[in-house]
Scaffold this motif. Structure first.
Motif, PDB file in Angstrom:
ATOM      1  N   GLY A  36       0.409  -1.326   0.187  1.00 29.90           N
ATOM      2  CA  GLY A  36       0.095  -0.122  -0.441  1.00 29.90           C
ATOM      3  C   GLY A  36       1.154   1.452  -0.519  1.00 29.90           C
ATOM      4  O   GLY A  36       0.740   2.126  -0.760  1.00 29.90           O
ATOM      5  N   ALA A  37       1.725   1.816   0.963  1.00 26.38           N
ATOM      6  CA  ALA A  37       2.417   2.419   0.780  1.00 26.38           C
ATOM      7  C   ALA A  37       3.405   2.265  -0.312  1.00 26.38           C
ATOM      8  O   ALA A  37       4.031   1.410  -0.363  1.00 26.38           O
ATOM      9  CB  ALA A  37       3.666   2.398   2.072  1.00 26.38           C
ATOM     10  N   LYS A  38       3.943   3.033  -0.786  1.00 21.88           N
ATOM     11  CA  LYS A  38       4.588   3.750  -2.511  1.00 21.88           C
ATOM     12  C   LYS A  38       5.489   3.888  -2.184  1.00 21.88           C
ATOM     13  O   LYS A  38       6.496   5.424  -1.648  1.00 21.88           O
ATOM     14  CB  LYS A  38       3.502   4.199  -3.502  1.00 21.88           C
ATOM     15  N   LEU A  39       6.928   3.971  -3.349  1.00 22.44           N
ATOM     16  CA  LEU A  39       8.013   4.383  -3.505  1.00 22.44           C
ATOM     17  C   LEU A  39       7.753   5.743  -4.205  1.00 22.44           C
ATOM     18  O   LEU A  39       7.464   5.287  -5.384  1.00 22.44           O
ATOM     19  CB  LEU A  39       8.700   4.230  -3.808  1.00 22.44           C
ATOM     20  N   GLY A  40       7.816   6.873  -3.628  1.00 26.12           N
ATOM     21  CA  GLY A  40       7.076   7.823  -4.752  1.00 26.12           C
ATOM     22  C   GLY A  40       8.075   8.481  -5.315  1.00 26.12           C
ATOM     23  O   GLY A  40       8.153   9.052  -6.141  1.00 26.12           O
ATOM     24  N   CYS A  41       9.807   8.737  -4.624  1.00 28.08           N
ATOM     25  CA  CYS A  41      10.422   9.546  -4.646  1.00 28.08           C
ATOM     26  C   CYS A  41      11.754   8.774  -3.985  1.00 28.08           C
ATOM     27  O   CYS A  41      12.843   8.923  -4.578  1.00 28.08           O
ATOM     28  CB  CYS A  41      10.068  10.989  -4.845  1.00 28.08           C
ATOM     29  N   GLY A  42      11.638   8.401  -2.953  1.00 24.00           N
ATOM     30  CA  GLY A  42      12.819   8.200  -2.159  1.00 24.00           C
ATOM     31  C   GLY A  42      13.734   9.088  -1.691  1.00 24.00           C
ATOM     32  O   GLY A  42      14.969   9.231  -1.092  1.00 24.00           O
TER      33      GLY A  42
ATOM     34  N   ILE B 265      11.758  -2.862 -14.709  1.00 21.43           N
ATOM     35  CA  ILE B 265      12.257  -2.478 -15.167  1.00 21.43           C
ATOM     36  C   ILE B 265      10.989  -1.395 -14.262  1.00 21.43           C
ATOM     37  O   ILE B 265      10.481  -1.220 -14.564  1.00 21.43           O
ATOM     38  CB  ILE B 265      12.741  -1.237 -16.358  1.00 21.43           C
ATOM     39  N   VAL B 266      11.712  -0.672 -13.160  1.00 21.75           N
ATOM     40  CA  VAL B 266      10.916   0.670 -12.440  1.00 21.75           C
ATOM     41  C   VAL B 266      12.334   2.008 -12.346  1.00 21.75           C
ATOM     42  O   VAL B 266      12.232   1.678 -11.741  1.00 21.75           O
ATOM     43  CB  VAL B 266      10.723   0.176 -10.665  1.00 21.75           C
ATOM     44  N   PHE B 267      11.801   2.816 -12.541  1.00 21.86           N
ATOM     45  CA  PHE B 267      12.360   4.021 -13.107  1.00 21.86           C
ATOM     46  C   PHE B 267      12.282   4.861 -11.461  1.00 21.86           C
ATOM     47  O   PHE B 267      11.997   4.518 -10.979  1.00 21.86           O
ATOM     48  CB  PHE B 267      11.743   5.031 -13.873  1.00 21.86           C
ATOM     49  N   SER B 268      13.615   5.330 -11.870  1.00 19.80           N
ATOM     50  CA  SER B 268      13.630   6.167 -10.249  1.00 19.80           C
ATOM     51  C   SER B 268      13.250   8.015 -10.185  1.00 19.80           C
ATOM     52  O   SER B 268      12.967   8.173 -11.805  1.00 19.80           O
ATOM     53  CB  SER B 268      15.090   6.731  -9.373  1.00 19.80           C
ATOM     54  N   ARG B 269      12.942   8.187  -9.301  1.00 18.58           N
ATOM     55  CA  ARG B 269      12.088   9.803  -9.687  1.00 18.58           C
ATOM     56  C   ARG B 269      12.990  10.158 -10.239  1.00 18.58           C
ATOM     57  O   ARG B 269      13.088  11.202 -11.365  1.00 18.58           O
ATOM     58  CB  ARG B 269      11.752  10.489  -8.766  1.00 18.58           C
ATOM     59  N   ILE B 671      16.858  23.014 -17.887  1.00 21.82           N
ATOM     60  CA  ILE B 671      18.022  22.386 -18.812  1.00 21.82           C
ATOM     61  C   ILE B 671      18.908  23.187 -19.215  1.00 21.82           C
ATOM     62  O   ILE B 671      18.888  23.596 -19.262  1.00 21.82           O
ATOM     63  CB  ILE B 671      17.395  21.126 -19.633  1.00 21.82           C
ATOM     64  N   VAL B 672      20.229  22.727 -19.339  1.00 20.66           N
ATOM     65  CA  VAL B 672      21.646  23.266 -19.369  1.00 20.66           C
ATOM     66  C   VAL B 672      22.358  22.701 -19.624  1.00 20.66           C
ATOM     67  O   VAL B 672      22.578  21.993 -19.355  1.00 20.66           O
ATOM     68  CB  VAL B 672      21.894  24.177 -18.057  1.00 20.66           C
ATOM     69  N   GLN B 673      22.866  22.934 -21.486  1.00 16.94           N
ATOM     70  CA  GLN B 673      23.531  21.625 -21.600  1.00 16.94           C
ATOM     71  C   GLN B 673      22.765  20.815 -22.010  1.00 16.94           C
ATOM     72  O   GLN B 673      24.286  19.504 -22.037  1.00 16.94           O
ATOM     73  CB  GLN B 673      24.598  21.888 -20.976  1.00 16.94           C
ATOM     74  N   GLY B 674      22.096  20.571 -21.944  1.00 12.30           N
ATOM     75  CA  GLY B 674      21.028  19.300 -22.044  1.00 12.30           C
ATOM     76  C   GLY B 674      20.633  18.820 -20.440  1.00 12.30           C
ATOM     77  O   GLY B 674      20.147  17.840 -21.039  1.00 12.30           O
ATOM     78  N   MET B 675      21.109  18.547 -19.744  1.00  7.94           N
ATOM     79  CA  MET B 675      21.256  17.945 -18.978  1.00  7.94           C
ATOM     80  C   MET B 675      20.061  18.986 -17.728  1.00  7.94           C
ATOM     81  O   MET B 675      20.321  20.291 -17.313  1.00  7.94           O
ATOM     82  CB  MET B 675      22.654  18.465 -17.581  1.00  7.94           C
ATOM     83  N   VAL B 676      19.239  18.372 -17.095  1.00  2.00           N
ATOM     84  CA  VAL B 676      18.217  18.137 -16.489  1.00  2.00           C
ATOM     85  C   VAL B 676      18.930  18.802 -15.121  1.00  2.00           C
ATOM     86  O   VAL B 676      19.507  17.971 -14.573  1.00  2.00           O
ATOM     87  CB  VAL B 676      16.940  16.901 -16.469  1.00  2.00           C
ATOM     88  N   LEU B 677      18.924  19.921 -14.563  1.00  7.96           N
ATOM     89  CA  LEU B 677      19.054  20.141 -13.651  1.00  7.96           C
ATOM     90  C   LEU B 677      18.449  19.927 -12.514  1.00  7.96           C
ATOM     91  O   LEU B 677      19.049  19.939 -10.860  1.00  7.96           O
ATOM     92  CB  LEU B 677      20.297  21.446 -13.470  1.00  7.96           C
ATOM     93  N   ASN B 678      16.948  20.122 -12.252  1.00  6.92           N
ATOM     94  CA  ASN B 678      16.086  20.225 -11.009  1.00  6.92           C
ATOM     95  C   ASN B 678      15.429  18.027 -11.457  1.00  6.92           C
ATOM     96  O   ASN B 678      14.165  19.172 -11.353  1.00  6.92           O
ATOM     97  CB  ASN B 678      15.284  21.015 -11.589  1.00  6.92           C
ATOM     98  N   PRO B 679      16.044  17.435 -11.110  1.00  5.52           N
ATOM     99  CA  PRO B 679      15.175  16.119 -10.981  1.00  5.52           C
ATOM    100  C   PRO B 679      14.630  15.850  -9.914  1.00  5.52           C
ATOM    101  O   PRO B 679      14.995  14.495  -9.370  1.00  5.52           O
ATOM    102  CB  PRO B 679      16.268  14.899 -11.307  1.00  5.52           C
ATOM    103  N   SER B 680      14.225  17.121  -9.094  1.00  3.19           N
ATOM    104  CA  SER B 680      13.515  16.409  -7.659  1.00  3.19           C
ATOM    105  C   SER B 680      12.112  17.096  -7.517  1.00  3.19           C
ATOM    106  O   SER B 680      12.218  18.209  -7.951  1.00  3.19           O
ATOM    107  CB  SER B 680      14.712  16.240  -6.988  1.00  3.19           C
ATOM    108  N   PHE B 681      11.204  16.436  -7.007  1.00  5.78           N
ATOM    109  CA  PHE B 681      10.120  17.494  -6.277  1.00  5.78           C
ATOM    110  C   PHE B 681      10.790  18.308  -5.163  1.00  5.78           C
ATOM    111  O   PHE B 681       9.927  18.864  -4.741  1.00  5.78           O
ATOM    112  CB  PHE B 681       9.134  16.416  -5.580  1.00  5.78           C
TER     113      PHE B 681
END
Lengths: 153, 768
Positions: A36-42, B265-269, B671-681
């Motif tokens: 139920g609890a999810k990994l959304g960003c870590g 395969i599961v992506f990281s944020r 995005i600077v020089q093709g790089m995402v600089l803020n890849p987080s919430f």
């Protein structure tokens, strides 16, 4: 060096042996199959991993598993009972607070934690209480109304 | 004529909401299969480079690793709308997210460790990060086949711009700049691929387009599409992001094939921010004219789209942008041109609104500018130019129903427009403003393939339970609930007796997929056809069995009724068919194909059977000292044709409005020089609960003659015009026009300083 721990999980005593680096979220999902609890960003930014530790919301992705030794953990699976959905869960359903549902478990945990501290929260307190939980579908409006609806009961 | 409905128009909670509320639902990242391995991808850290060597020796030595693959190990079929993408890049990487190698291992940690252990050497190539530079002579070339870096161009026109100019009393001319935005689905990208003993492939996938996906995947991995089964577990948000196939998906298949084990395969944020498609950055140069009375005379648009290093659906958004340029309000003379250019930036896909947020941001600000020039109220100029039901636009879009004027009237009422417009001052440091914008979007799909249809199979079992197998998919928007309502309404049964199956291509009939706001309309009509057939069969059977005239019978409360007399229960009737000499099961099927047409080579034609309209008013506060813009209240009115599910509709509109607010105020991949600089919430801000404005919503029911019960699609519309309304409100508050998004405090403050509203203290707050 693995750490042995015993704790109460959704009302039942359990024990586990974990690596010191293991996060609570991983323990719950991988060892107890409570997904139920999810990994959304870590990174503690989205709140999808929230669970109740001694009835207070914590971020499962940042809380070390060993920190729950001797304590009480409740996940979204533990909010409902054999009688069915809790009043809070029912309000989330009835008010349309659930779309894709990925954030729902964390959102309900945050709301449950808020309602325990503040049984009759103001709309402003509800908004603040849900601030740490991100949702991309609903625009939060129905969620805020759901928490208010519990409050009204 | 009004007929009483029990389910249509009701507030029906999403059918899967209880399972979601209790955490029972399993998303892709919650699924595992016995023996499953974890896949991880090694990506390029260079924006443009030749791959000189890839050494996988150390990666193979990591304990738990089962396979390490690169382009050399597979038949690396090109794919994508531009046929310019591959699962693994062969020799050149063209953006930082590019896939070079992948690992399958027993744990995610082992797979990650092995990925890091892959040694790649590069020879850097000159790169382009500005789409304007891509078109300059002598610019570095990304693909030899496209020496001008311009894989796609679009050109559309109706009327004559010269004549439009001659008829104009006022002309405004601006450049608008829109940036990259991430979908930020709460559920990250994921896939689970597994082969059975006979070599058939099962994909647990998040795709929004399972049948097109199956066909495309088959071509990419060299299989017969019939041997691919796509199962769609509950999807943690999509918003268009899952409309295309992306390299991680065939990579999972290749890893599963190489290891003969299921691979997930599961992506990281962080990966989600860096390596998933974006909303398209665009530079929109627009001129609009009007006559002295405020009637629009022409629009002349040029759009420069940054395609990034590969092509996904982002390259096709001009289809939608040109609709807004040509047909939002009556415009007699229109020219639209677009260049899609390669750069070494990340590439864009489809995102709710599909280019319409960008186009509407430009078009609707210029409507306001012209209103000011000719001394009209912003609502007045829109009312003056809004179309009526039954009009056909210059591009050939036929507005079977058009509630645009009603929407404008509604938001005027809801926002107390006249009062709000006259009240700007809110103290020395605060300004208030109110702004409006309208929108036009497809409301029943878009015929971009040969078929835009959807199939349905409906069966009613011996116990009176109806099962609808629909080709359509649910991505969280609530389509399965709307379809169940339609079935319950027609069959006169409780919605709890309707089950909708929509997640397995081995079971469900064909459908294009979730896009172009089509599911309620297209899948809704398909379900309606199947349900009406079932109803007719049931009533026919009852008429025979009870020897009563067919036209006196109806279905209500789970029974066959003759007037108010209950003849028999539905389940009993079904059993009597089943266990009679007729030996008939109650199963019906339908295929609905909307009456839209594929546009011709000049982009003319009625691409959707119906269109969605809306108006939104934003009331804002602008802090002069900080540049902070707060949206206080949004009043929205949407022409939805007919409300099918009031609860779901409110949710779509509120969610779209808040998404539109994020687009307006804070969302920007740096995005600077093709790089995402803020890849987080932390560094990429989507709206949170405390920022949500008061939202008022009114539904305008225009009862579209071809929609199910009169309904049209509304999924994308709510997100489209709020940024324009907010920018118009900020102008009303401050007199400063902002043509770039997002309206961050830094950008707004800069604008306020440049306009002399605030003293320049010499240093920005960040530098202080």
């Amino acid at each position: 060096m693995p750490v042995k721990l015993s704790f109460t999980l959704n009302g039942r005593p359990v024990s586990a042996e974990v690596e010191p680096t293991m996060a609570l979220l991983e323990l719950l999902r991988e060892r107890f199959d409570l997904t139920g609890a999810k990994l959304g960003c870590g990174e503690g930014e989205c709140g999808a991993c929230a669970v109740l530790l001694d009835e207070e919301a914590v971020l499962g992705c940042l809380t070390p598993a060993f920190a729950v030794d001797g304590r009480t953990v409740r996940t979204v699976e533990g909010l409902s009972s054999s009688e069915g959905l809790s009043a809070l869960q029912q309000a989330f359903v009835s008010e349309g607070a659930i779309q894709c549902g990925f954030c729902t478990p964390g959102m309900e945990i945050a709301a449950a934690s808020l309602l325990r501290q503040e049984p009759r929260p103001t709309p402003e307190q509800i908004r603040r209480g849900l601030e740490g939980n991100l949702c991309r579908c609903t625009g939060y409006v129905a969620m805020i109304e759901a928490v208010e609806a519990v409050n009204d009961d | 004529m009004t007929t009483e409905t029990r389910w249509i128009g009701a507030r029906v909670p999403k059918l899967d909401a209880p399972a979601k509320a209790t955490g029972q639902v399993r998303y892709l990242s919650d699924l595992s299969l016995p023996g499953m391995l974890h896949g991880k991808i090694r990506r390029s850290d260079r924006p443009h480079a030749r791959i000189v060597t890839i050494d996988i020796g150390q990666a193979l030595a990591v304990p738990g690793v089962h396979a390490v693959l690169t382009a050399r190990d597979i038949d690396n079929v090109a794919f994508g709308h531009g046929n310019d993408n591959n699962a693994f890049k062969n020799d050149i990487v063209r953006c930082i997210r590019d896939e070079i190698a992948a690992v399958a291992a027993e744990t995610e940690e082992a797979a990650e460790r092995a990925c890091r252990a892959i040694q790649v050497t590069y020879e850097d190539l000159p790169a382009i990060f500005d789409p304007r530079e891509a078109l300059q002579p002598g610019a570095p070339v990304l693909y030899a086949e496209h020496p001008d870096n311009r894989p796609f161009t679009y050109s559309y026109g109706h009327g004559s711009i010269e004549q439009g100019e001659a008829e104009s009393a006022f002309v405004v001319d601006n450049e608008f700049e829109l940036t990259w935005v991430n979908h930020c689905c709460m559920g990250v990208s994921a896939i689970l691929a597994s082969f059975d003993a006979e070599g058939r492939l099962t994909l647990h996938s998040q795709t929004q387009v399972p049948f097109l996906y199956r066909r495309d995947m088959a071509a990419i991995v060299g299989m017969d599409p019939a041997d691919i089964r796509v199962i769609q577990p509950t999807i943690g948000g999509a918003f268009g992001s899952k409309l295309d196939i992306y390299p991680f998906e065939p990579i999972a298949v290749h890893l599963a094939r190489a290891t003969r084990r299921p691979v997930r395969i599961v992506f990281s944020r962080q990966e989600e921010f860096r390596a998933s498609p974006t909303r398209q950055p665009a530079i929109v140069t627009l001129r609009t004219g009007c006559d002295r009375q405020g009637r629009l005379t022409f629009r002349d648009a040029h759009v420069l789209l940054d395609n990034g290093g590969h092509t996904s659906w982002g390259a096709t958004i001009p289809f939608v942008m040109m609709q807004t340029v040509s047909s939002l309000y009556r415009v007699p003379h229109v020219r639209f041109a677009c260049d899609v250019v390669y750069t070494n930036n990340p590439y864009s896909g489809s995102f709710r609104g599909y280019g319409n947020l960008q186009a509407t941001f430009a078009v609707e600000q210029q409507v306001d500018m012209l209103a000011e020039r000719c001394g009209l109220d912003p609502l007045e100029i829109r009312r003056l130019n809004a179309q009526h039901s039954g009009e056909e636009t210059g591009q050939g879009l036929v507005f079977s129903t058009c509630g645009l004027k009603d929407c404008l009237d509604s938001v005027a009422r809801q926002s107390d427009w006249a009062q709000a417009r006259s009240n700007r001052e809110a103290g020395a440091k605060l300004r208030r403003g109110v702004g409006v914008a309208g929108l036009l979007h497809v409301g029943g799909g878009a015929k971009i393939y040969r078929s835009d249809g959807c199939g349905s199979i409906l069966s009613i079992d011996d116990f009176g339970k109806a099962t609808l197998v629909t080709g359509s998919s649910d991505i969280g928007q609530g389509s399965e609930t709307v379809l169940a309502q339609i079935v319950a309404e027609v069959l006169g049964i409780d919605i709890a007796r309707v089950r909708v199956i929509n997640d397995d291509t081995d079971v469900k009939p064909w459908d294009v997929g979730v896009h172009a706001s089509r599911t309620s309309y297209v899948a809704g009509n398909s379900a309606l056809m199947a349900a009406r057939q079932a109803r007719d069969k049931l009533l026919g059977a009852a008429a025979r069995s009870f020897q009563v005239p067919l036209e006196e019978l109806s279905l209500r409360d789970g029974s066959v009724m003759r007037g108010s007399e209950r003849l028999t229960a539905l389940d009993r009737l079904v059993r009597s068919l089943h266990f009679s000499e007729r030996a008939e099961l109650l199963v019906t099927q339908a295929y609905f194909e909307p009456a839209s047409v594929k546009q011709d080579s000049e982009f003319r034609g009625n691409v959707s059977p119906t269109y969605a309209f809306a108006a939104q008013v934003a009331e804002v506060e602008v802090e002069l000292d900080t540049g902070v813009v707060r949206v206080v209240r949004v009043s929205a009115a949407h022409d939805v044709g007919k409300v099918l599910n009031a609860l779901g509709l409110e949710g779509q509109i509120e969610g779209g409005i808040v998404m539109g607010m994020g687009y307006a105020l804070s969302e920007e991949l740096k995005i600077v020089q093709g790089m995402v600089l803020n890849p987080s919430f932390r560094d990429y801000h989507i709206p949170t609960a405390p920022e949500v404005p008061e939202i008022r919503v009114e539904f305008i029911e225009t009862l579209d003659p071809t929609g199910p019960f009169g309904a049209k699609g509304v999924g994308e519309a709510p997100a489209i015009c709020l940024a324009a309304a907010i920018a118009n409100a900020v102008y009303h508050a401050t007199g400063v026009r902002f043509t770039r998004l997002p309206l961050t405090p830094e950008r707004v403050l800069e604008g306020l300083i440049a306009a002399g509203l605030v003293a320049d203290l010499g240093a920005s707050p960040c530098q202080a």
